[in-house]
Design a protein around this motif. Structure first.
Motif, PDB file in Angstrom:
ATOM      1  N   ALA A 161     -23.004  13.707 -12.164  1.00  0.00           N
ATOM      2  CA  ALA A 161     -21.829  12.897 -11.841  1.00  0.00           C
ATOM      3  C   ALA A 161     -21.621  11.775 -12.846  1.00  0.00           C
ATOM      4  O   ALA A 161     -22.578  11.255 -13.427  1.00  0.00           O
ATOM      5  N   ASP A 162     -20.370  11.406 -13.034  1.00  0.00           N
ATOM      6  CA  ASP A 162     -20.028  10.196 -13.775  1.00  0.00           C
ATOM      7  C   ASP A 162     -18.633   9.753 -13.330  1.00  0.00           C
ATOM      8  O   ASP A 162     -17.891  10.528 -12.709  1.00  0.00           O
ATOM      9  N   ASP A 188     -39.630  30.821 -18.008  1.00  0.00           N
ATOM     10  CA  ASP A 188     -39.220  31.593 -16.831  1.00  0.00           C
ATOM     11  C   ASP A 188     -38.034  30.978 -16.097  1.00  0.00           C
ATOM     12  O   ASP A 188     -37.239  31.702 -15.497  1.00  0.00           O
ATOM     13  N   LEU A 189     -37.921  29.653 -16.128  1.00  0.00           N
ATOM     14  CA  LEU A 189     -36.802  28.973 -15.470  1.00  0.00           C
ATOM     15  C   LEU A 189     -36.374  27.814 -16.342  1.00  0.00           C
ATOM     16  O   LEU A 189     -37.202  26.990 -16.755  1.00  0.00           O
ATOM     17  N   LEU A 190     -35.064  27.749 -16.622  1.00  0.00           N
ATOM     18  CA  LEU A 190     -34.499  26.697 -17.462  1.00  0.00           C
ATOM     19  C   LEU A 190     -33.475  25.908 -16.663  1.00  0.00           C
ATOM     20  O   LEU A 190     -32.492  26.467 -16.178  1.00  0.00           O
ATOM     21  N   PHE A 191     -33.719  24.610 -16.509  1.00  0.00           N
ATOM     22  CA  PHE A 191     -32.715  23.690 -15.979  1.00  0.00           C
ATOM     23  C   PHE A 191     -31.930  23.146 -17.164  1.00  0.00           C
ATOM     24  O   PHE A 191     -32.516  22.579 -18.097  1.00  0.00           O
ATOM     25  N   LEU A 192     -30.609  23.286 -17.124  1.00  0.00           N
ATOM     26  CA  LEU A 192     -29.758  22.917 -18.255  1.00  0.00           C
ATOM     27  C   LEU A 192     -28.668  21.962 -17.787  1.00  0.00           C
ATOM     28  O   LEU A 192     -27.923  22.272 -16.851  1.00  0.00           O
ATOM     29  N   GLU A 193     -28.583  20.804 -18.435  1.00  0.00           N
ATOM     30  CA  GLU A 193     -27.490  19.874 -18.129  1.00  0.00           C
ATOM     31  C   GLU A 193     -26.914  19.300 -19.404  1.00  0.00           C
ATOM     32  O   GLU A 193     -27.647  18.975 -20.341  1.00  0.00           O
ATOM     33  N   ALA A 194     -25.570  19.199 -19.448  1.00  0.00           N
ATOM     34  CA  ALA A 194     -24.892  18.686 -20.639  1.00  0.00           C
ATOM     35  C   ALA A 194     -23.566  18.014 -20.316  1.00  0.00           C
ATOM     36  O   ALA A 194     -22.957  17.405 -21.193  1.00  0.00           O
ATOM     37  N   ALA A 195     -23.095  18.110 -19.071  1.00  0.00           N
ATOM     38  CA  ALA A 195     -21.717  17.756 -18.750  1.00  0.00           C
ATOM     39  C   ALA A 195     -21.413  16.277 -18.978  1.00  0.00           C
ATOM     40  O   ALA A 195     -20.314  15.927 -19.417  1.00  0.00           O
ATOM     41  N   VAL A 196     -22.358  15.389 -18.671  1.00  0.00           N
ATOM     42  CA  VAL A 196     -22.086  13.965 -18.838  1.00  0.00           C
ATOM     43  C   VAL A 196     -21.962  13.615 -20.318  1.00  0.00           C
ATOM     44  O   VAL A 196     -20.983  12.981 -20.746  1.00  0.00           O
ATOM     45  N   ASN A 197     -22.930  14.031 -21.129  1.00  0.00           N
ATOM     46  CA  ASN A 197     -22.879  13.680 -22.548  1.00  0.00           C
ATOM     47  C   ASN A 197     -21.790  14.430 -23.303  1.00  0.00           C
ATOM     48  O   ASN A 197     -21.275  13.925 -24.307  1.00  0.00           O
ATOM     49  N   ASP A 198     -21.418  15.620 -22.847  1.00  0.00           N
ATOM     50  CA  ASP A 198     -20.308  16.314 -23.503  1.00  0.00           C
ATOM     51  C   ASP A 198     -19.020  15.508 -23.388  1.00  0.00           C
ATOM     52  O   ASP A 198     -18.220  15.470 -24.327  1.00  0.00           O
ATOM     53  N   ARG A 199     -18.817  14.853 -22.230  1.00  0.00           N
ATOM     54  CA  ARG A 199     -17.633  14.003 -22.087  1.00  0.00           C
ATOM     55  C   ARG A 199     -17.777  12.746 -22.945  1.00  0.00           C
ATOM     56  O   ARG A 199     -16.848  12.384 -23.687  1.00  0.00           O
ATOM     57  N   VAL A 200     -18.899  12.075 -22.839  1.00  0.00           N
ATOM     58  CA  VAL A 200     -19.096  10.818 -23.560  1.00  0.00           C
ATOM     59  C   VAL A 200     -19.038  11.027 -25.070  1.00  0.00           C
ATOM     60  O   VAL A 200     -18.458  10.211 -25.804  1.00  0.00           O
ATOM     61  N   LEU A 223     -22.912  18.786  -9.132  1.00  0.00           N
ATOM     62  CA  LEU A 223     -23.251  17.492  -8.551  1.00  0.00           C
ATOM     63  C   LEU A 223     -22.138  16.474  -8.757  1.00  0.00           C
ATOM     64  O   LEU A 223     -22.013  15.520  -7.986  1.00  0.00           O
ATOM     65  N   GLY A 224     -21.321  16.665  -9.780  1.00  0.00           N
ATOM     66  CA  GLY A 224     -20.171  15.792  -9.961  1.00  0.00           C
ATOM     67  C   GLY A 224     -19.208  15.870  -8.792  1.00  0.00           C
ATOM     68  O   GLY A 224     -18.713  14.847  -8.296  1.00  0.00           O
ATOM     69  N   LYS A 225     -18.943  17.079  -8.319  1.00  0.00           N
ATOM     70  CA  LYS A 225     -18.056  17.264  -7.161  1.00  0.00           C
ATOM     71  C   LYS A 225     -18.722  16.760  -5.889  1.00  0.00           C
ATOM     72  O   LYS A 225     -18.072  16.139  -5.036  1.00  0.00           O
ATOM     73  N   GLU A 226     -20.022  17.013  -5.764  1.00  0.00           N
ATOM     74  CA  GLU A 226     -20.724  16.566  -4.563  1.00  0.00           C
ATOM     75  C   GLU A 226     -20.682  15.045  -4.428  1.00  0.00           C
ATOM     76  O   GLU A 226     -20.384  14.515  -3.356  1.00  0.00           O
TER      77      GLU A 226
END
Length: 397
Positions: free
Chosen positions: A159-160, A113-125, A193-196
């Motif tokens: 953030a990174d 019903d709800l998906l939290f998705l994060e990839a931005a840090v590892n996509d850069r690394v 969160l990177g901008k924050e």
């Protein structure tokens, strides 16, 4: 001068600075975008009284912290709802692995019903190129929503230091731009969160090294992440009108997106005697491993010249390997195209059998194809061998 101290009180980040000096706090609302909200999720919560919440990400999702706080918050806010929480974070993985593993690691377990998705840090690394990021993120969104049109997604960019440096130069990091592109096209909620973190450091609300520590946040950083997510959840609840918004999927941004990404069983390959199929592989060299990539079937070749063919049907193909201290260099071609080399040894391979996902080709014509793979005679100067250990093939079909 005494060092400034920080605390969270009633959900607000407050600073106690010398001589009672204070700074205006930048609001959380500056860093999230509800878009179409979370109507499907809140319908499941309020009307069906049961909901499944999944967390798909890398080590920042795998580690304890913000994820556990979100689970506790939802359970406390909706005591009459039966929640099922799925923690599908695996360290080191970004959007490319997520696009192919989501079916097995999440969707096969039932409705989400709800998906939290994060990839931005590892996509850069991991060096995932921008086009692949978009194809993967869009594929995840389309794949998930086709299984449940009422499923809601929150895309999060953590953030990174690289993203902080980009913002210092006036550049929107590519990973965040890609997240917002896909989220905007599909009306998905997103959090930057990177901008924050960048802005609040520049606003002297806290310090990266002393307070946040690194990309794997301290308890202080975990609380900041949770507070922003909580505000987004609360905001989406205020705009919820009592029914699930289930709009038809828009036309894709890229027809070559990976919405049909799946694992393909390694037993489907035709391989010569230089390969060994281990049913319960574990390393013998003492190097570390990652969850889900140890004590699993592995097709292993360690000698130059080892060859295999994989007939497949679809528009993309790749493989997921464990890349350890003896990882080699492989060569491949698709449908008798030119042979191309891929170095499987990574900057982490000296101490870790790293789950490493390689996309050999995408945007292929629909239909049947053949991937041919062989272990090359060359190797990385830092590697101890020529090994290729395949856990999954990857196919978009």
């Amino acid at each position: 001068m005494k060092r400034k101290t920080k605390t969270f009180i009633s959900g607000l980040l407050l600073l106690a600075l010398p001589y009672c000096q204070t700074f205006a706090q930048l609001p959380y609302s500056d860093y999230f975008t509800p878009r179409d909200g979370l109507s499907g999720f809140y319908t499941a919560v309020n009307k069906e009284k049961k909901a499944t919440v999944a967390f798909l990400g890398g080590s920042i999702t795998f580690n304890p912290g913000w994820r556990e706080k979100v689970c506790a918050y939802l359970t406390a806010q909706f005591p009459e709802t039966g929640f099922r929480f799925i923690a599908a974070g695996i360290p080191s993985l970004g959007s490319l692995p997520h696009a192919f593993r989501m079916q097995q690691d999440l969707l096969d377990s039932g409705r989400i019903d709800l998906l939290f998705l994060e990839a931005a840090v590892n996509d850069r690394v991991n060096g995932t190129d921008s086009l692949t990021q978009v194809r993967c993120l869009e594929g995840i969104a389309r794949h998930a929503k086709k299984t449940n049109p009422g499923l809601d997604i929150i895309m999060m960019a953590f953030a990174d230091p690289d993203k902080t440096a980009d913002y210092d130069r006036g550049i929107v990091p590519a990973e965040i731009a890609n997240q917002e592109l896909v989220a905007g096209h599909y009306g998905l909620s997103s959090i930057n969160l990177g901008k924050e973190v960048h802005d609040k450091i520049r606003n002297k609300e806290f310090d990266w090294k002393s307070d946040f520590h690194d990309v794997h946040p301290s308890p202080f950083g975990q609380e900041l992440y949770f507070q922003n997510i909580k505000r987004l959840l609360d905001t989406c609840l205020t705009i919820y009108h009592g029914s699930s918004l289930q709009e038809p999927l828009p036309l894709p941004l890229d027809n070559a997106n990976l919405e049909y990404g799946r694992y393909e069983d390694i037993s489907r390959a035709h391989y010569d005697s230089a390969w060994i199929l281990y049913r319960d592989w574990a390393p013998a060299d003492g190097a570390a491993t990652r969850p889900g990539f140890v004590q699993v079937p592995v097709l292993s070749g360690e000698r130059p010249g080892a060859h295999l063919d994989l007939p497949f049907e679809g528009t993309a193909v790749g493989m997921a390997v464990v890349s350890g201290p003896d990882a080699g260099i492989v060569e491949y071609h698709i449908d008798k195209g030119p042979w191309r080399p891929v170095n499987l040894y990574t900057q982490w391979s000296n101490w870790l059998h790293l789950p490493w996902f390689i996309l050999f080709g995408s945007g292929l014509p629909p239909g049947r194809h053949i991937l041919q793979l062989r272990i090359g005679g060359e190797k990385d100067p830092k590697s101890k061998g020529h090994a290729c250990r395949i856990v999954h093939f990857l196919v978009n079909r």
